[in-house]
Enzyme design. Structure first.
Site, PDB file in Angstrom:
ATOM      1  N   CYS A 140      26.943  24.008  -8.483  1.00 50.19           N
ATOM      2  CA  CYS A 140      27.813  24.788  -9.385  1.00 50.19           C
ATOM      3  C   CYS A 140      29.036  23.973  -9.794  1.00 50.19           C
ATOM      4  CB  CYS A 140      28.166  26.122  -8.725  1.00 50.19           C
ATOM      5  SG  CYS A 140      28.926  27.306  -9.836  1.00 50.19           S
ATOM      6  N   MET A 141      30.241  24.456  -9.512  1.00 54.54           N
ATOM      7  CA  MET A 141      31.454  23.711  -9.892  1.00 54.54           C
ATOM      8  C   MET A 141      31.506  22.363  -9.165  1.00 54.54           C
ATOM      9  SD  MET A 141      35.262  25.199  -9.372  1.00 54.54           S
ATOM     10  CE  MET A 141      36.720  24.516 -10.109  1.00 54.54           C
TER      11      MET A 141
END
Lengths: 372, 299
Positions: free
Chosen positions: A151-152
């Site tokens: 994800c991030m």
């Protein structure tokens, strides 16, 4: 309107039956809840081998022979905790990778406090991440490692790989947003006109509680109502209850996000979409995706409502590497990691891909820290 | 010249005589007080010359002597008494002006109250549930908020103004967040109505289920779809943005007041801590950069 053909007696009898079944479930459920429940998460043994401020580097103890020479460093997001990759035995990505002979390091970003509100993306990428990678490289006496972002954390991994390509042997991005110009996800729409300066200047860090509430709002019908109806329906099933509580523990374990990191991520990524355009600057340096020349495996979920396919599928075309592969799984954002069905597809794919890209792999000792 | 109302009563010589006698006796008292004062000054009991008590009494006696000598002359007394005759009409005019001013202010307030309903949204009861918070917010902003923006005076003006700003931001925050919560519940209301319509549809087709769970599943799916589309609407995005802004503004105003109060206490404020954190952050970054440069040079 014609008269209903279902008699009232029948409906009432059904209701009585259902209430009897519900009562039985609740009685057994009480026993289950009052019994000893194993709801611990992240049980795979590891050692903290490096620390800087609140950031720790975990090294998981290998299970047998390490089969891929260069270690794999996993970079999780700043949102929620990396313990999701090691939720429980039988559904642990970490354990599955260890069993396949991968030497795993994982960054634990810790719990930011007010003191961390001025930390920027540069501090995370060129600071903590770079220092952690230097530590691993020195420990293994090698010049590069395999990097996997979630994800991030995947966005951070992309930025790092573009800025320090020589240190990265191969890159795996999972459910990683790189293109933010999409209306498929609610988060993209909500943040488009968000006055992030007012929020950061007022509150400092983005609080974990606020994040939890935002994520619940993405689908309140399922996440605030249906989920708990399902829990009550299976209250008499001890294994179900334990798994449910493990997931609850993880999902509401939200650290705060440092204010300045949040500010830049929203402005540069969600609002201006600079990353995919290679216009984003981190620490005064331009993040040019064509500098990513190492092999890239990009995995994402077809039904991901947080990072929709549109946010992921443009990456392989934007990087400079010619050795790229997209894998779209029939699952959502978290399902890739916690669904036992998906893990049977996801983990073997990563392992086979890593082995292919690290063909000069040699078996090493259990610690995996011998020289090339 | 108006007739002296007291002239027929033969009061003039009587009052003049009384005033003269009072003046003489008070004059004697004043002389004795002065003597006492002088002797106590010499003995040092009144160490400060011109202490407040005796000076005030002396000034009072002098004033009385002056007044009584004025009134002891019949002509002076007459002119004073005739002036007194004017007093009722002057007082009446004064009271009349006051009353007129007061009733004007009252009339203004009544007119304001009468017209206040016309500035808000339709306040008919049919729309009350949908527009209660937005109607109240409009009414507040147009009718009441202005009083909290009146400039303050005096030593405490800054604190008073901050308090008024806090009250204003609190009221706005409350109504905005109330509106947001009300808006969040709209899909729930719609979903119940949709479920009722679906139930009737199934009843028409004789496809009603006898399982309560089927209706629950129907309702949850309707609700999920409604929220998914509702959260993309400009209406929701607008109220979301307004709520976040109102909450942030309230927090800023509240924190200002708290920090003012804390300034007198031996506790560091958040502002001070943030400045410290920033300084520490800058120093750490500098040290790290220097360490890296040094490591690079050594290699």
């Amino acid at each position: 309107m014609s008269q209903s053909k279902i008699s009232i007696d029948h409906i009432l009898a059904k209701l009585a039956e259902d209430s009897k079944a519900t009562r039985s479930i609740l009685e057994k459920g009480q026993e289950v809840l009052l019994d000893e429940l194993d709801t611990s998460i992240a049980k795979t043994p590891y050692d903290v081998v490096w620390e800087e401020d609140r950031v720790k580097l975990k090294h998981y103890r290998p299970l047998g022979t390490v089969k891929v020479k260069k270690p794999l460093l996993i970079v999780y997001a700043l949102i929620n905790r990396e313990t999701m990759l090691d939720l429980q035995p039988g559904r642990s990505v970490i354990q599955s990778l260890l069993k396949e002979g991968i030497d795993i390091y994982m960054i634990d970003w810790g719990y930011p406090t007010r003191m961390d509100r001025f930390l920027t993306i540069d501090d995370h990428v060129n600071g903590y991440l770079d220092n952690a990678i230097d530590f691993v490289l020195a420990r293994h006496r090698t010049d590069s490692l395999n990097l996997m972002g979630v994800c991030m954390g995947g966005s951070f991994s992309l930025m790092y790989s573009a800025l320090h390509p020589r240190k990265i042997k191969s890159l795996i991005t999972t459910v990683t947003p790189s293109n933010f110009d999409t209306d498929q996800g609610l988060l993209h729409q909500w943040t488009r006109n968000l006055d992030v300066d007012a929020i950061v200047d007022t509150y400092g860090n983005l609080s974990g509680d606020a994040l939890n509430f935002i994520f619940l709002l993405l689908n309140p019908a399922r996440l605030m109502i249906d989920k708990y109806i399902g829990f009550v329906e299976h209250l008499d099933n001890k294994e179900f209850v334990e798994n449910f509580i493990r997931m609850e523990k993880w999902i509401f374990d939200s650290p705060d996000v440092p204010g300045e990191t949040y500010r830049q991520f929203i402005k540069d990524c969600y609002q201006k979409n600079l990353l995919i355009k290679s216009e984003m600057e981190v620490g005064g340096q331009r993040v040019e995706l064509d500098k990513i020349t190492m092999p890239l495996l990009n995995i994402y979920g077809k039904y991901d409502h947080l990072v929709p396919p549109e946010a992921c599928e443009k990456l392989t075309a934007a990087v400079g590497s010619e050795d790229t592969e997209d894998v779209c799984l029939d699952t959502g954002h978290i399902g890739i990691y916690v669904s036992s069905k998906c893990q049977k597809e996801f983990v073997p794919k990563i392992v086979s891909w890593l082995k292919e890209k690290n063909l000069d792999a040699v078996t090493t000792s259990a610690t995996g820290t011998d020289a090339n | 010249m108006k007739q002296n109302p007291f002239s027929n009563l033969g009061v003039d010589p009587m009052v003049a005589g009384w005033m003269k006698a009072a003046s003489v006796s008070l004059g004697e008292f004043g002389k004795q007080w002065q003597q006492f004062n002088q002797s106590s000054n010499q003995s040092g009991t009144n160490s400060k010359k011109g202490t407040t008590g005796p000076d005030s009494l002396e000034a009072l006696l002098k004033t009385w002597r002056m007044v009584s000598s004025t009134f002891s002359h019949p002509d002076a007394f007459n002119s004073q008494v005739s002036g007194l005759g004017e007093l009722p009409s002057v007082m009446m005019k004064f009271a009349q002006d006051q009353l007129e001013g007061f009733s004007n202010v009252q009339q203004q307030m009544l007119d304001k109250i009468k017209n206040s309903g016309s500035t808000g949204l339709p306040l008919n009861f049919g729309m009350l549930d949908k527009h209660f918070f937005s109607g109240w917010k409009t009414f507040y902003q147009q009718e009441l908020s202005q009083y909290l923006h009146i400039p303050q005076l005096g030593l405490n003006r800054f604190h008073q103004e901050k308090l008024h700003q806090l009250l204003d931001s609190f009221n706005l925050m409350q109504s905005t967040v109330g509106e947001f919560i009300a808006v969040l519940f709209q899909p729930v209301e719609r979903s119940f109505k949709s479920l009722q319509d679906k139930y009737l549809e199934l009843a028409e087709k004789n496809e009603l289920s006898d399982n309560a769970k089927d209706y629950y599943q129907m309702w949850i799916q309707i609700l999920e779809k409604d929220y998914a589309s509702f959260f993309k609407t400009p209406e929701y995005l607008e109220i979301l943005g307004k709520s976040l802004k109102a909450m942030a503004e309230f927090k800023v105003k509240r924190d200002e007041i708290i920090q003012d109060l804390m300034a007198d206490l031996p506790i560091p404020t958040e502002k001070e801590m943030n400045e410290l954190y920033k300084e520490v952050y800058r120093l750490k970054k500098r040290v790290r950069d220097l360490e890296k440069k040094d490591a690079g040079k050594q290699q």
